[in-house]
Enzyme design. Structure first.
Site, short mmCIF file in Angstrom:
data_model
loop_
_atom_site.label_atom_id
_atom_site.label_comp_id
_atom_site.label_asym_id
_atom_site.label_seq_id
_atom_site.Cartn_x
_atom_site.Cartn_y
_atom_site.Cartn_z
N LYS A 1 0.86 -1.20 0.00
CA LYS A 1 0.00 0.00 0.00
C LYS A 1 0.87 1.23 0.00
O LYS A 1 2.01 1.20 0.50
CB LYS A 1 -0.87 0.02 1.26
N1 GLU Z 1 -7.25 -0.01 -3.22
C1 GLU Z 1 -8.00 -1.19 -3.53
C2 GLU Z 1 -8.07 -2.10 -2.31
O1 GLU Z 1 -7.92 -1.67 -1.20
C3 GLU Z 1 -7.51 -1.89 -4.77
C4 GLU Z 1 -6.12 -2.39 -4.73
C5 GLU Z 1 -5.63 -2.95 -6.06
O2 GLU Z 1 -6.42 -3.03 -6.97
O3 GLU Z 1 -4.45 -3.29 -6.12
O4 GLU Z 1 -8.39 -3.26 -2.42
#
Ligand code: GLU
Length: 437
Positions: free
Chosen positions: A123
């Site tokens: 993240k």
């Molecule tokens: N931000 C989204 C999540 O928390 C998508 C993450 C992604 O597609 O890599 O799942």
């Protein structure tokens, strides 16, 4: 309630929630401990899977429109790569902290493991308020942040995506910056891009679509169906607005929605297409200013305690805490956001017979279709939207069934069952790979 009373109630509830002092990384650790305890895993393994593999803090200088340099703080956390390259979004928000990014990265690891896609968890975040930035400032911030985290990310290492306050346009800039700096096409370095530059059909709607699939599955287990169910949605961004739209189209009554600008309530069901139309015309894409016969304003947090069949928290973490869990009336809570419910609140909800479909299952539709986008980028071969949606439904329905069965087998909540499944898969990969050296 007058708008002024609504504002005051909102301020009081927000203060109370802040006092609950939610630290997302502590929440994450508590959830892993709970699942690890049920599985009888030793403390050393749990310590290993609670800590992120790598944490990067970057300083991001940006030339502002008035000529000043403003230095933003950014992070990229790689929680686990044992099951595949790290995967997870980039969040632009004033409340971003390192503990939040660490927790979000960890939740991505379990999420990818629960739906059994070959990716790990990561993240990123930048502490900023994008609503105060001009288009040019936002672009320069994104490009410099990308340059700063470039040593860590890459199609085979760590693949970012959209998250809170980031979207396809920002992902296009990430891809373009990486391409310029590396001197070769870098479509597979980020997902959630626009279609013309390597995006996947269906990615934008995927998280909301997945939330609806999980609602369907959960209601079916409880002998109910989506048509006729009453729903409240907290958050009207990429997840909440798409979920509301699809639920409305399936005959559910979306009676309450909220976003940072306030909340709306109509006991007979809001006209979601007309609300979406209003939002698409609003400069900040907010629900504020929407009026229609029968629609009343509410204080934002009140949307959580409406008397509905299904509650979809689709905003930020730490929204349902020990402070308000006792007042949640929804029978079913389906987490569109990451970490909206604290472990203390989970216990209260469980005691009160509320069923929670946890984030790592309920909002996994986004990362599943990100996985499809990445596969398409690597192959340079693009699918029809119908194929994406079908494959998404197969993966989510199967994952839901496994989590449901696991919860029954171990007599635990769906969250603990999902964490146990994720943890088992990650620990199995560690066991097979061994611990280097
Ligand atoms: N931000 C989204 C999540 O928390 C998508 C993450 C992604 O597609 O890599 O799942």
């Amino acid at each position: 309630m007058t708008p002024e009373q609504a504002r005051q109630t909102q301020a009081t509830v927000e203060r109370t929630l802040r006092e609950a002092e939610v630290n997302p990384y502590e929440m994450f650790r508590a959830q892993v401990d709970l699942a690890g305890e049920k599985l009888g895993y030793p403390a050393d393994i749990l310590e290993m899977v609670k800590r992120p593999e790598r944490v990067l803090e970057v300083s991001v200088p940006v030339r502002m429109d008035d000529g000043r340099i403003e230095v933003f703080r950014g992070y990229r956390v790689q929680h686990s790569s044992v099951r595949g390259p790290c995967k997870g979004g980039i969040r632009f928000h004033p409340a971003v902290t390192i503990d939040e990014v660490k927790a979000l990265a960890g939740w991505m690891t379990w999420k990818c493991a629960v739906v059994d896609i070959p990716l790990g968890g990561g993240k990123g975040g930048v502490v900023c308020d994008p609503t105060t930035l001009s288009e040019g400032e936002l672009e320069r911030l994104t490009r410099r942040y990308t340059a700063m985290i470039l040593p860590l990310i890459g199609p085979h290492h760590d693949i970012p995506a959209p998250d809170v306050n980031t979207n396809a346009r920002i992902m296009n800039w990430v891809m373009d910056t990486a391409t310029a700096l590396r001197g070769e096409p870098m479509y597979g370095i980020v997902t959630g891009k626009d279609l013309a530059v390597g995006g996947a059909r269906g990615r934008r709607e995927a998280t909301g679509r997945g939330v609806v699939i999980v609602i369907e599955e959960l209601l079916a287990r409880l002998g109910r169906e989506v048509a006729g169910a009453t729903v409240a949605v907290q958050g009207f961004g990429n997840v909440g607005s798409v979920a509301a739209q699809l639920l409305h189209a399936k005959g559910a009554k979306v009676v309450g929605v909220s976003d940072i600008s306030g909340a709306l309530y109509d006991p007979t069901g809001l006209d979601i297409p007309s609300l979406l139309e209003h939002v698409s015309r609003s400069p900040q894409r907010l629900i504020a200013g929407y009026t229609a016969p029968g629609v009343q304003p509410l204080a934002g947090p009140e949307v959580l305690t409406l008397d509905v069949d299904v509650l979809v928290p689709a905003a930020l973490e730490g929204q349902i805490t020990e402070v308000n869990a006792g007042q949640i009336k929804a029978r079913v809570i389906v987490e569109g956001a990451n970490g909206p419910t604290t472990p203390e609140a989970d216990l209260i909800l469980e005691e009160r017979g509320r069923v929670v479909a946890p984030d790592i299952l309920a909002n996994a539709g986004g990362v599943v279709v990100s996985y499809f986008e990445w596969v398409q980028n690597l192959q340079n071969f693009y699918w029809e939207e119908a194929e994406t949606n079908e494959r998404l439904a197969v993966i989510l329905r199967r994952a839901f069934q496994s989590v449901w069965d696991n919860a029954k087998k171990h007599d635990v909540s769906l969250r603990t069952a999902a964490f146990m499944m994720g943890l088992e898969r990650v620990v199995e990969a560690i066991r097979l790979r061994g611990v280097f050296p």
